[in-house]
Design a protein around this motif. Structure first.
Motif: not given
Length: 219
Positions: A188-209
């Protein structure tokens, strides 16, 4: 105050991610300059960083005449610049948080060494080896116990640098092992952390590379 943060390629620069997150979570304004650290341009690009930063690596934070060139140092700097420090107020909890930060910074004693940050963005990922599952269990147990002791929702109650430092590690593990089995608080902690806006923004950018292929990924 004018801050410049030199970061790296989104799907290859886990250390820069940590520094970037600390600044973003503190609401600190900064200019970001992304340095392409993929081969073959990596050498020349980091040589330019060496002109003002001794390690010739990212991240680097430039605050006027001051250069902070270590990810952990940048995280603590961000913690002190922000309105609410990202370390526990209690001396014992703060020491525990710093212990976890130091563990991450030293490589987590080799836990899942071949599950790189880069590999977490591969379209086809291999199964974890039995040894990698065992090693990740060790880390999950630490998270589970820490969350049990604090009562959550973060490792030490309030969001701290310890939570943010583990984001790249979480990305590596959940991309290879989406089900944490007997560690519900950790999951639950991992999912909560990965859902934070800043984290999600970085990961979305990473997936598009384009993926960064490493030769030692296969078991």
């Amino acid at each position: 105050m004018s801050l410049v943060l030199y970061t790296g390629t989104r799907n290859a620069s886990s250390w820069a991610l940590r520094a970037w997150l600390a600044l973003r979570e503190q609401g600190i304004a900064f200019e970001e300059r992304i340095v392409d650290i993929r081969r073959p341009q990596r050498h020349d690009n980091l040589a330019r960083i060496a002109q003002f930063s001794p390690p010739a690596a990212v991240p680097v934070l430039v605050d006027g005449a001051h250069v902070i060139f270590d990810s952990l140092a940048i995280m603590e700097y961000a913690s002190e610049l922000g309105a609410t420090p990202l370390l526990p107020a209690d001396i014992h909890q703060r020491a525990r948080a710093r212990s976890l930060l130091a563990w991450v910074h030293s490589g987590l004693s080799g836990i899942c060494a071949r599950l790189s940050f880069e590999s977490s963005f591969y379209p086809k990922r291999r199964a974890m080896t039995a040894d990698e599952v065992e090693q990740s269990d060790r880390l999950l147990q630490v998270w589970e116990q820490t969350l049990t002791d604090s009562g959550g929702p973060w490792l030490f109650g309030a969001l701290s640098l310890a939570d943010l430092a583990f984001v790249p590690v979480i990305q590596r593990i959940i991309s290879h092992r989406p089900d944490f089995g007997g560690f519900p608080l950790a999951q639950e902690w991992c999912l909560r952390l990965m859902a934070r806006p800043a984290v999600a923004e970085w990961m979305d950018d990473a997936r598009n590379l384009p993926v960064v292929v490493l030769d030692d990924y296969l078991p």
